[in-house]
Design a protein around this motif. Structure first.
Motif, PDB file in Angstrom:
ATOM      1  N   PRO A  28       0.854  -1.242  -0.123  1.00 42.64           N
ATOM      2  CA  PRO A  28       0.024   0.088   0.118  1.00 42.64           C
ATOM      3  C   PRO A  28       0.882   1.337  -0.082  1.00 42.64           C
ATOM      4  CG  PRO A  28      -0.207  -1.220   2.013  1.00 42.64           C
ATOM      5  CD  PRO A  28       1.145  -1.546   1.339  1.00 42.64           C
ATOM      6  N   SER A  63      -5.385  -2.143   3.376  1.00 41.29           N
ATOM      7  CA  SER A  63      -5.601  -3.543   3.142  1.00 41.29           C
ATOM      8  C   SER A  63      -6.210  -3.942   4.445  1.00 41.29           C
ATOM      9  CB  SER A  63      -4.194  -4.502   3.147  1.00 41.29           C
ATOM     10  OG  SER A  63      -3.684  -3.987   1.764  1.00 41.29           O
ATOM     11  N   ASP A 163      -7.788  -5.354  -0.755  1.00 40.95           N
ATOM     12  CA  ASP A 163      -7.081  -4.144  -1.135  1.00 40.95           C
ATOM     13  C   ASP A 163      -8.027  -3.103  -1.490  1.00 40.95           C
ATOM     14  OD1 ASP A 163      -4.239  -5.010  -0.353  1.00 40.95           O
ATOM     15  OD2 ASP A 163      -4.066  -5.808  -2.459  1.00 40.95           O
TER      16      ASP A 163
END
Lengths: 168, 423
Positions: A28, A63, A163
């Protein structure tokens, strides 16, 4: 509350980076820094820095992780998902893609279904938190895009996740 | 109750190096059939290079089946029946003998004339001329191997059939159709996004598959002859697990457009969509029975993934698997009497079969990362995805569990294999 947030961020950093293969793009990615401050002296909305771009914000965490064969958002990830719901409700122009993933313990097709259920679970929580249906899309990659490819739990737990990918 | 069908698998390990150019580097054979038939294959007369190429295919096919013991023909090279001295072959222990000649015809085609002789009875079992274009020499070899296999075992051979699988190399995915021995591969689709769940139409002319090329799982149907492609299903979420009905007029497909993964029926052109499961659970991996009346499928409606069966026209589903662990990817045997599936127990996947009548489950493999089994059209072999030396490979096991082979492709991971129909 602050302590909680920090520990969540830490947990996710650990989970995300533990043994991640280098070839994969960094998970991320902390979004690019805020717009150049030197630009036009912003009048009234000087504070309109997009919190999505603040690496210290809970929104930097994108996430949600799951136990094996489970698709409900876990308690520790709920504050993160709820924060995204609030953000989306306040930024109606932003869209997010929810991408469900699984570990390899199941058939590819079963895992596609499980990943979809994981993504849909986050989708539902975002909707309940005020995000509009047109801002959300859930898809599944099943076990087809593993972040980590070893046959062990250290790897699998990184792969069991949803995600939140914001459209640029 | 699990019956292990693993006797006789230890021992014999042969390494067959595939010398022809192609995708498969090597094939390992593990185990042997209960009664191996001793057969001698004499390299055919005529053009030596062509004869040698055909001989390699024939002997490779027969050896991989595990049902034959190849008797060394060195020193004797009869090509016609009147050149055969039967005692020579009786002494070597051969029960059958294949001889023949190859020739290039005026139109450029290669023709092989071969005979299969019964060494004990000293009679001809079969004789046939097989021809193909110059670039199809392997096809001649597979056809001859099929004829030998059929005559000597009584079962139809599957050496001339094809398989489909997905090759994954990093972020590159290729959908590949190849001969049953992995050679002669043709790339049907290549993409940087995942490809999964290929399914043969009953006549072998089309493939249905799932591709993520548009950003989510979409099901397509593609002609293998024209490469023309149609969207089978592209609704929101995932569109997956296409399965053809035996008459080829419809497919079962799994959609999440109404919530969780549910099974629908649809025509090959995407029309006539109709939902047939209403569980709220994950219902997936449908597979038609050979008579077209039933579907086997995977569902977690009972808490864990198990195999269920239901009438194609809809109705209540019956749970088929009850063993500990979970079960995936069911497929009917060609005779409809049993089904093969992937059994997951204690972190290991096994290839398992279950008889419909007795409900008895048997494990055919020792376990590992063994997924997605499918029967050869004669029901004698099962193809599945396995793993060896850290790579995804293709593997087969005989339906009695005795003979296994590992097929190593050149690079990357082989996934999602499915055995195609008879040509």
């Amino acid at each position: 509350m602050k302590k909680l947030i920090i520990s969540i961020v830490l947990v996710n950093l650990l989970a995300g980076c533990a043994s991640e293969p280098k070839k994969e793009e960094a998970a991320p990615a902390p979004a690019p820094k805020a717009e150049a401050p030197m630009a036009a002296p912003a009048p009234a909305q000087a504070a309109a820095v997009d919190p999505l771009n603040d690496p210290a914000s809970i929104l930097a965490n994108r996430s949600a992780y799951y136990p094996f064969d489970v698709s409900v958002v876990q308690d520790e990830d709920k504050p993160m998902v709820q924060a995204h719901a609030k953000y989306l409700s306040e930024h109606a122009n932003r869209k997010v893609r929810l991408e469900g993933n699984c570990d390899e313990r199941g058939s590819n097709e079963y895992n596609l279904g499980l990943g979809q259920r994981r993504a849909d679970g986050v989708n539902k929580m975002l909707s309940l938190g005020g995000a509009g249906a047109e801002q959300l899309e859930s898809v599944s990659y099943g076990e087809e895009k593993p972040r980590c490819t070893d046959h062990n739990e250290a790897c699998w737990k990184q792969n069991r996740r949803t995600d939140l990918n914001y459209a640029r | 109750m699990v019956l292990r069908v693993l006797q006789g698998v230890v021992g014999l390990l042969l390494l067959v190096q595939a010398s022809m150019a192609g995708a498969v580097l090597s094939i390992e054979i593990i185990g042997a059939g209960e009664n191996q038939i001793p057969v001698a294959i004499v390299p055919f007369g005529g053009d030596e290079k062509i004869a040698q190429a055909i001989n390699e295919v024939v002997t490779g096919d027969l050896q991989r089946s595990g049902l034959f013991r190849l008797v060394d023909p060195t020193g004797k090279s009869p090509h016609e029946p009147d050149e055969v001295s039967y005692p020579d072959w009786q002494v070597r222990g051969a029960e059958a003998l294949a001889i023949g000649t190859v020739a290039t015809q005026p139109n450029g085609r290669i023709e092989a004339r071969f005979r299969l002789l019964d060494v004990v009875k000293q009679t001809e079992l079969t004789g046939q001329a097989v021809s193909a274009s110059e670039d199809q020499i392997r096809a001649i070899g597979h056809r001859i191997a099929d004829l030998i296999y059929e005559k000597l075992t009584g079962d139809r051979g599957v050496f001339s059939t094809r398989i489909v699988y997905v090759n994954r190399q990093g972020k590159s995915f290729r959908l590949i159709v190849a001969d049953s021995d992995g050679h002669n591969e043709q790339v049907v689709l290549a993409h940087s996004e995942p490809i999964m769940s290929p399914a043969w139409s009953p006549d072998g002319s089309h493939l249905a598959y799932v591709s993520f090329e548009t950003g989510h799982a979409v099901a397509y149907v593609q002609s293998l002859y024209t490469s023309q492609r149609m969207v089978l299903a592209d609704f929101r979420g995932s569109n997956s697990a296409p399965a053809w009905s035996p008459d080829g007029k419809q497919l079962a497909v799994v959609l999440t457009r109404d919530g969780s993964s549910q099974i629908y029926l649809v025509r090959p052109d995407g029309s006539g969509l109709r939902r047939i499961t209403f569980s709220g659970a994950i219902d997936t991996e449908p597979n038609f029975s050979p008579d077209g009346q039933y579907l086997l499928f995977t569902s977690d409606r009972g808490g864990s993934a198990q195999v269920y069966r239901m009438p194609v026209e809809g109705g209540s589903a019956e749970r088929m698997t009850f063993d500990e662990g979970s079960n995936f990817s069911p497929r009917h045997s060609p005779d409809g009497k049993s089904f093969v599936f992937a059994h997951l127990d204690n972190g290991r996947f096994y290839v398992a079969v279950q008889d419909f009548q007795t409900g008895q489950m048997s494990l055919l493999t020792e376990g590992g990362w063994e997924k997605k089994p499918s029967y050869a059209p004669n029901g004698k072999l099962i193809l599945f995805a396995s793993e060896a030396r850290g790579r995804g490979i293709l593997a087969t096991v005989s339906s009695d569990g005795r003979v296994k082979q590992h097929m190593f492709t050149q690079s990357g991971d082989a996934r999602e294999p499915v055995w195609g129909p008879y040509p």
